[in-house]
Design a protein around this motif. Sequence first.
Motif, mmCIF file in Angstrom:
data_model
loop_
_atom_site.group_PDB
_atom_site.id
_atom_site.type_symbol
_atom_site.label_atom_id
_atom_site.label_comp_id
_atom_site.label_asym_id
_atom_site.label_seq_id
_atom_site.Cartn_x
_atom_site.Cartn_y
_atom_site.Cartn_z
ATOM 1 N N VAL A 192 0.884 -1.167 0.000
ATOM 2 C CA VAL A 192 0.000 0.000 0.000
ATOM 3 C C VAL A 192 0.923 1.219 0.000
ATOM 4 O O VAL A 192 1.894 1.252 0.758
ATOM 5 N N PHE A 193 0.639 2.208 -0.839
ATOM 6 C CA PHE A 193 1.566 3.328 -1.023
ATOM 7 C C PHE A 193 1.894 4.033 0.305
ATOM 8 O O PHE A 193 0.984 4.466 1.032
ATOM 9 N N GLY A 194 3.205 4.108 0.586
ATOM 10 C CA GLY A 194 3.667 4.978 1.664
ATOM 11 C C GLY A 194 3.431 4.509 3.091
ATOM 12 O O GLY A 194 3.447 5.322 4.013
ATOM 13 N N ILE B 256 9.365 21.497 2.914
ATOM 14 C CA ILE B 256 9.346 21.195 1.475
ATOM 15 C C ILE B 256 9.711 19.720 1.316
ATOM 16 O O ILE B 256 10.332 19.132 2.204
ATOM 17 N N PHE B 257 9.298 19.129 0.206
ATOM 18 C CA PHE B 257 9.611 17.711 0.025
ATOM 19 C C PHE B 257 9.768 17.370 -1.443
ATOM 20 O O PHE B 257 9.475 18.169 -2.323
ATOM 21 N N GLU B 258 10.212 16.149 -1.681
ATOM 22 C CA GLU B 258 10.354 15.612 -3.029
ATOM 23 C C GLU B 258 9.846 14.173 -3.035
ATOM 24 O O GLU B 258 9.651 13.572 -1.975
ATOM 25 N N GLY B 259 9.644 13.645 -4.212
ATOM 26 C CA GLY B 259 9.274 12.235 -4.336
ATOM 27 C C GLY B 259 10.099 11.643 -5.458
ATOM 28 O O GLY B 259 10.167 12.217 -6.550
ATOM 29 N N MET B 260 10.774 10.565 -5.201
ATOM 30 C CA MET B 260 11.547 9.889 -6.250
ATOM 31 C C MET B 260 11.562 8.392 -5.954
ATOM 32 O O MET B 260 11.033 7.971 -4.923
ATOM 33 N N LEU C 245 11.260 1.330 -4.620
ATOM 34 C CA LEU C 245 11.463 1.911 -3.291
ATOM 35 C C LEU C 245 11.203 3.405 -3.425
ATOM 36 O O LEU C 245 11.955 4.108 -4.122
ATOM 37 N N TYR C 246 10.136 3.883 -2.823
ATOM 38 C CA TYR C 246 9.812 5.314 -2.902
ATOM 39 C C TYR C 246 10.737 6.066 -1.952
ATOM 40 O O TYR C 246 10.969 5.650 -0.815
ATOM 41 N N ILE C 247 11.270 7.185 -2.422
ATOM 42 C CA ILE C 247 12.228 7.972 -1.636
ATOM 43 C C ILE C 247 11.574 9.309 -1.336
ATOM 44 O O ILE C 247 11.136 10.014 -2.241
ATOM 45 N N ARG C 248 11.499 9.666 -0.075
ATOM 46 C CA ARG C 248 10.869 10.929 0.302
ATOM 47 C C ARG C 248 11.896 11.807 1.030
ATOM 48 O O ARG C 248 12.080 11.703 2.240
ATOM 49 N N PRO C 249 12.613 12.660 0.283
ATOM 50 C CA PRO C 249 13.473 13.659 0.940
ATOM 51 C C PRO C 249 12.595 14.827 1.395
ATOM 52 O O PRO C 249 11.668 15.211 0.675
ATOM 53 N N ALA D 237 1.531 0.341 -6.851
ATOM 54 C CA ALA D 237 0.789 1.409 -7.523
ATOM 55 C C ALA D 237 0.288 2.423 -6.498
ATOM 56 O O ALA D 237 -0.059 2.060 -5.375
ATOM 57 N N TYR D 238 0.245 3.700 -6.898
ATOM 58 C CA TYR D 238 -0.256 4.748 -6.001
ATOM 59 C C TYR D 238 -1.767 4.613 -5.821
ATOM 60 O O TYR D 238 -2.288 4.710 -4.717
ATOM 61 N N TYR D 239 -2.457 4.392 -6.931
ATOM 62 C CA TYR D 239 -3.916 4.224 -6.851
ATOM 63 C C TYR D 239 -4.245 2.753 -6.714
ATOM 64 O O TYR D 239 -3.657 1.928 -7.417
ATOM 65 N N ALA E 223 6.023 25.272 -5.890
ATOM 66 C CA ALA E 223 6.957 24.692 -4.916
ATOM 67 C C ALA E 223 6.316 23.425 -4.351
ATOM 68 O O ALA E 223 5.101 23.323 -4.263
ATOM 69 N N LYS E 224 7.169 22.476 -3.976
ATOM 70 C CA LYS E 224 6.612 21.256 -3.393
ATOM 71 C C LYS E 224 6.680 21.443 -1.879
ATOM 72 O O LYS E 224 7.639 21.063 -1.224
ATOM 73 N N THR E 225 5.656 22.105 -1.369
ATOM 74 C CA THR E 225 5.630 22.418 0.057
ATOM 75 C C THR E 225 4.338 21.875 0.663
ATOM 76 O O THR E 225 3.286 21.878 0.018
ATOM 77 N N GLY F 250 -4.601 16.223 -7.989
ATOM 78 C CA GLY F 250 -4.051 16.142 -6.634
ATOM 79 C C GLY F 250 -2.590 15.748 -6.536
ATOM 80 O O GLY F 250 -1.788 16.471 -5.950
ATOM 81 N N SER F 251 -2.214 14.617 -7.095
ATOM 82 C CA SER F 251 -0.818 14.186 -6.939
ATOM 83 C C SER F 251 -0.141 14.006 -8.292
ATOM 84 O O SER F 251 0.846 13.297 -8.399
ATOM 85 N N MET F 252 -0.688 14.638 -9.331
ATOM 86 C CA MET F 252 -0.091 14.443 -10.660
ATOM 87 C C MET F 252 -0.316 15.677 -11.548
ATOM 88 O O MET F 252 -1.248 16.451 -11.320
ATOM 89 N N THR G 45 0.398 12.348 -14.745
ATOM 90 C CA THR G 45 1.798 11.936 -14.649
ATOM 91 C C THR G 45 2.355 12.372 -13.301
ATOM 92 O O THR G 45 2.084 13.481 -12.852
ATOM 93 N N GLY G 46 3.120 11.497 -12.677
ATOM 94 C CA GLY G 46 3.737 11.858 -11.396
ATOM 95 C C GLY G 46 4.665 10.737 -10.966
ATOM 96 O O GLY G 46 4.556 9.612 -11.471
ATOM 97 N N THR G 47 5.560 11.041 -10.033
ATOM 98 C CA THR G 47 6.483 9.992 -9.589
ATOM 99 C C THR G 47 5.704 8.867 -8.930
ATOM 100 O O THR G 47 5.903 7.692 -9.245
ATOM 101 N N ALA G 48 4.826 9.225 -8.020
ATOM 102 C CA ALA G 48 4.068 8.189 -7.308
ATOM 103 C C ALA G 48 3.095 7.507 -8.257
ATOM 104 O O ALA G 48 3.001 6.287 -8.302
ATOM 105 N N ALA G 49 2.372 8.313 -9.036
ATOM 106 C CA ALA G 49 1.308 7.763 -9.885
ATOM 107 C C ALA G 49 1.825 7.232 -11.227
ATOM 108 O O ALA G 49 1.087 6.559 -11.939
HETATM 109 C C1 COI Z 1 5.053 12.148 -5.996
HETATM 110 O O1 COI Z 1 4.525 11.857 -7.073
HETATM 111 O O2 COI Z 1 6.115 11.657 -5.635
HETATM 112 C C2 COI Z 1 4.445 13.102 -5.112
HETATM 113 O O3 COI Z 1 5.164 13.790 -4.441
HETATM 114 C C3 COI Z 1 3.017 13.138 -4.964
HETATM 115 C C4 COI Z 1 2.673 12.828 -3.550
HETATM 116 C C5 COI Z 1 1.910 13.923 -2.946
HETATM 117 C C6 COI Z 1 2.107 11.473 -3.368
#
Ligand code: COI
Length: 353
Positions: free
Chosen positions: A21-23, A67-71, A133-137, A165-167, A193-195, A232-234, A298-302
Amino acid sequence: MEIKITRATTLKEKPDSSALVFGKAMTDHMFIVDYDAGQGWHDPRIIPYGPLPIDPAAKVLHYAEEIFEGMKAYRTADGSIQLFRPRDNIARMNGSAERVCMPQIPEALALAGITKLVEVERDWVPYEKDTSLYIRPFMIGLDPALGVHASQHVQFIVIVCPVGAYYPEGLDPVKIYVEDRDVRAVKGGTGMAKTGGNYAASLRAGDMAEKAGYSQVLWLDGVHRKYIEEVGSMNVMFKVSGKILTPDLNGSVLDGITRRSCIQLLKDWGYDVEERRISADEIFAAAESGALEEAWGTGTAAVVSPIGELAMKDKKVTVSNNQIGEITQRLYDELTGIQWGRVADPHDWIMKL
Ligand code: COI
């Protein structure tokens, strides 16, 4: 700067990678480096994953100084591990930092922290198809004082977790509601900004949409309440009469790295990609006339996520017969192929560990 490593004495049981399950399943360790004004970044370390000691007056808790990132880190067929465009994430984080008056993190330091943590947690990088492996800096302002000022003491932290999968829909099309009451961001605000605060602003609409059976909301611009910004996330893209349309980076839209990569691939394949202002009315009219061929996020998570239904007020349209469209599938296959090392990487996006 040498990264000091303190290993966890007991290791967690790893989750079943066919049912992630995501995250949710954080690994055994995390990376932290401190910043103090006048001293700069210092004491990079990997320590056992666990709660952070935090002063109740810390600015992050009151003024969302965050602030954050997703990779992601990907497991390839030969068992090795690779990252996708990590330097782009770090550059974007520094853009976000500039917007909210947090310090710039040197690329080499952030990259060393991220890659060292992934190496320490290499057994957590899953092997199952479509998992990673989802990376959250993230960076937080820690000054324990309630005045509204930028913190002098900040931490950059990285946590990681195996994801699928995110969804829950996976690659099945998602239903999206076009939000007409709340707005996520306005020009001059923090939309690009990713805040964390941007995402707090999105929760009410997201919650209402979910209760009505939608996966996420599509945001309209905050001034005219007319032009499409992002989901929302893409980020979002449409194929209309053979052309690809996506909202331009107008200052309140996130400069997605998956967005950038998809635009490049589409151009490589000879598509016209128009980055411009797109009204929701234009998309609904295209759907009604049959010109709207596909829509996807489109998005890193999705990653690349097909949209099968769009609803706005009392209007509802089905996209691509609620099936994944041809270009959406091709983008998904090509991008994930590059990320997992199954296809060539012509743009040098991959960094092998
Ligand atoms: C990502 O796609 O990595 C994001 O940061 C979206 C997140 C809010 C799930």
